[in-house]
Design an enzyme around this catalytic site. Sequence first.
Site, PDB file in Angstrom:
ATOM      1  N   THR A  73      -8.509   2.151   2.539  1.00 37.26           N
ATOM      2  CA  THR A  73      -9.631   2.238   3.484  1.00 37.26           C
ATOM      3  C   THR A  73     -10.110   3.683   3.572  1.00 37.26           C
ATOM      4  O   THR A  73     -11.314   3.969   3.504  1.00 37.26           O
ATOM      5  CB  THR A  73      -9.194   1.723   4.876  1.00 37.26           C
ATOM      6  OG1 THR A  73      -8.829   0.349   4.740  1.00 37.26           O
ATOM      7  CG2 THR A  73     -10.299   1.858   5.901  1.00 37.26           C
ATOM      8  N   ASN A 151     -10.186  -9.464  -3.215  1.00 39.35           N
ATOM      9  CA  ASN A 151      -8.877  -9.742  -2.605  1.00 39.35           C
ATOM     10  C   ASN A 151      -8.707 -11.203  -2.203  1.00 39.35           C
ATOM     11  O   ASN A 151      -7.603 -11.715  -2.183  1.00 39.35           O
ATOM     12  CB  ASN A 151      -8.655  -8.833  -1.392  1.00 39.35           C
ATOM     13  CG  ASN A 151      -9.879  -8.676  -0.531  1.00 39.35           C
ATOM     14  OD1 ASN A 151     -10.943  -8.267  -0.992  1.00 39.35           O
ATOM     15  ND2 ASN A 151      -9.746  -9.018   0.737  1.00 39.35           N
ATOM     16  N   GLN A 181      -7.173  -4.156  -5.610  1.00 44.51           N
ATOM     17  CA  GLN A 181      -6.524  -5.380  -6.086  1.00 44.51           C
ATOM     18  C   GLN A 181      -6.365  -5.390  -7.601  1.00 44.51           C
ATOM     19  O   GLN A 181      -5.784  -6.330  -8.154  1.00 44.51           O
ATOM     20  CB  GLN A 181      -7.306  -6.620  -5.634  1.00 44.51           C
ATOM     21  CG  GLN A 181      -7.314  -6.843  -4.138  1.00 44.51           C
ATOM     22  CD  GLN A 181      -5.939  -7.188  -3.568  1.00 44.51           C
ATOM     23  OE1 GLN A 181      -5.004  -7.558  -4.278  1.00 44.51           O
ATOM     24  NE2 GLN A 181      -5.808  -7.068  -2.256  1.00 44.51           N
ATOM     25  N   GLY A 204      -1.137   2.046  -1.873  1.00 41.46           N
ATOM     26  CA  GLY A 204       0.232   1.825  -2.334  1.00 41.46           C
ATOM     27  C   GLY A 204       0.781   0.450  -2.001  1.00 41.46           C
ATOM     28  O   GLY A 204       1.532  -0.138  -2.785  1.00 41.46           O
ATOM     29  N   HIS A 205       0.373  -0.094  -0.835  1.00 39.03           N
ATOM     30  CA  HIS A 205       1.114  -1.266  -0.358  1.00 39.03           C
ATOM     31  C   HIS A 205       0.744  -2.562  -1.060  1.00 39.03           C
ATOM     32  O   HIS A 205       1.344  -3.596  -0.785  1.00 39.03           O
ATOM     33  CB  HIS A 205       1.013  -1.395   1.172  1.00 39.03           C
ATOM     34  CG  HIS A 205      -0.295  -1.824   1.716  1.00 39.03           C
ATOM     35  ND1 HIS A 205      -0.481  -3.063   2.259  1.00 39.03           N
ATOM     36  CD2 HIS A 205      -1.477  -1.192   1.815  1.00 39.03           C
ATOM     37  CE1 HIS A 205      -1.738  -3.155   2.685  1.00 39.03           C
ATOM     38  NE2 HIS A 205      -2.353  -2.036   2.431  1.00 39.03           N
ATOM     39  N   THR A 241      -1.241  17.706   6.253  1.00 39.99           N
ATOM     40  CA  THR A 241       0.026  17.917   5.540  1.00 39.99           C
ATOM     41  C   THR A 241       0.377  16.679   4.725  1.00 39.99           C
ATOM     42  O   THR A 241       0.296  15.554   5.217  1.00 39.99           O
ATOM     43  CB  THR A 241       1.154  18.238   6.549  1.00 39.99           C
ATOM     44  OG1 THR A 241       0.738  19.387   7.293  1.00 39.99           O
ATOM     45  CG2 THR A 241       2.464  18.528   5.850  1.00 39.99           C
ATOM     46  N   CYS A 330     -10.091 -16.603  12.258  1.00 45.82           N
ATOM     47  CA  CYS A 330      -8.950 -16.165  13.064  1.00 45.82           C
ATOM     48  C   CYS A 330      -7.765 -15.601  12.290  1.00 45.82           C
ATOM     49  O   CYS A 330      -6.758 -15.262  12.882  1.00 45.82           O
ATOM     50  CB  CYS A 330      -8.404 -17.283  13.952  1.00 45.82           C
ATOM     51  SG  CYS A 330      -9.665 -18.164  14.831  1.00 45.82           S
TER      52      CYS A 330
HETATM   53  N1  PMP Z   1      -9.818  -2.954  -0.612  1.00 51.57           N
HETATM   54  C1  PMP Z   1      -9.293  -4.140  -0.948  1.00 51.57           C
HETATM   55  C2  PMP Z   1      -9.916  -4.916  -2.074  1.00 51.57           C
HETATM   56  C3  PMP Z   1      -8.190  -4.634  -0.276  1.00 51.57           C
HETATM   57  O1  PMP Z   1      -7.665  -5.810  -0.612  1.00 51.57           O
HETATM   58  C4  PMP Z   1      -7.638  -3.871   0.795  1.00 51.57           C
HETATM   59  C5  PMP Z   1      -6.457  -4.384   1.596  1.00 51.57           C
HETATM   60  N2  PMP Z   1      -6.571  -5.719   1.995  1.00 51.57           N
HETATM   61  C6  PMP Z   1      -8.221  -2.633   1.100  1.00 51.57           C
HETATM   62  C7  PMP Z   1      -9.309  -2.214   0.376  1.00 51.57           C
HETATM   63  C8  PMP Z   1      -7.697  -1.781   2.221  1.00 51.57           C
HETATM   64  O2  PMP Z   1      -6.447  -1.236   1.879  1.00 51.57           O
HETATM   65  P1  PMP Z   1      -5.582  -0.438   2.956  1.00 51.57           P
HETATM   66  O3  PMP Z   1      -4.851  -1.478   3.724  1.00 51.57           O
HETATM   67  O4  PMP Z   1      -4.660   0.418   2.134  1.00 51.57           O
HETATM   68  O5  PMP Z   1      -6.492   0.363   3.767  1.00 51.57           O
END
Ligand code: PMP
Length: 398
Positions: A73, A151, A181, A204-205, A241, A330
């Site tokens: 984001t 996504n 993605q 990263g996640h 930082t 929701c």
């Molecule tokens: N872009 C896409 C295509 C995503 O799938 C996501 C997370 N669902 C994001 C951006 C946002 O990622 P983050 O949670 O790291 O801000």
Amino acid sequence: MKTVYVDNNATTAIAPEVLEVMQPYFTRDYFNPSSMYDAARSPAEAIRSARETVARCLGGIDPDQLLFTGSATESNNAAIFGAVQANPARRHVITTAVEHPSVLEIGKELERRGLDVTFLPVDGHGEISIDAFVKALRSDTLLVSVMMANNETGVCYPVAELARIAKQTDQEIVVHTDATQAIGKLPVNLSSDLKDVDLLAFSGHKIHAPKGVGVLFVRRGCRWRPFILGGHQEKGRRAGTENVPYIVGIAKACELAVQNLADEQTRVRGLRDRLEHELTARIPAVEVNGRDAKIRLPNTLNLAIHGIEGEAILFELSRHGICASSGSACTSGSLDPSHVLKAMNVPFSAIHGSLRISLSRYNDDTDAERIIEVLPTIVANLRRLSPYWDDANNCLQI
Ligand code: PMP
């Protein structure tokens, strides 16, 4: 009961290899990488090495073009607002109607600030038209921002081709892509097919690193200005930082993502195809959103299950230890049905019954078998209670 986690487009489990390399930077090497004493050399060196690793994974690019951020984001915000700030003479932006909110909402904000934003529509397969894109380009187009892969549906967009067309039309157009993605699921090479892309974001996640760390690629020479101001970190391009353990973690995760790409495209795709085949065979009145798109992520299955609510399916799946997600109302704190499925003109009764299954390298045949065993019964039971379902004829009421 073992949890079957199939919501990997939402977030992923941290890989043990990632956790292991992060550990020393929480404890032994906690120093501020900007400090002058010898002890701070280790975290500073870890960031340098992480940047080199990520650069190698993205096609052997110059590491100086990479910034570490706090999320995808943030990377998308920095990319787009940074490009807009650096190009005040231009007032037009092209994006799509199916971007993640971290791009879509910026598009709406730019409109409020007086820019013209074209949100390219998608067809029933979730795809955009290249012709429509070409027609949308203007002499004052500042930025093109199109995601590599969606996504919700897994539908992939021809970013390399769009970037090439944009640059051939006008070298000054800045091209951004949200690759969140795509990493680990598709090849992402900024030196070859994506060489016309100026800005690329991911986090990263989604690739088995922790939440709260991202990457932004800014191609050398791109007209872009830093978005987060403050200290001199990241050569003044992203102040704050550095989150050393997480930066080390995302680099390791990128390395593993590249190593596992072949597995993702064969074994994981095979699991997804098996789920798709068996679930559509066992559940009546079910469609696959995005199935006919030219390219779809290998791990994603978005089902349109007519006549019932996605939330009810998720609740029942959860009682069986299965974690999935839905594109209907929701699910993510919003009351609106999925903007992506709406843009694809998916019928009302199917948007509300949408179910997304997204796999990772940690899923196996036993996970697929559990879902295949449990989901058709859940759907049949819920349909029995649904006013939209004609139980006698086993079809949707019309
Ligand atoms: N872009 C896409 C295509 C995503 O799938 C996501 C997370 N669902 C994001 C951006 C946002 O990622 P983050 O949670 O790291 O801000």
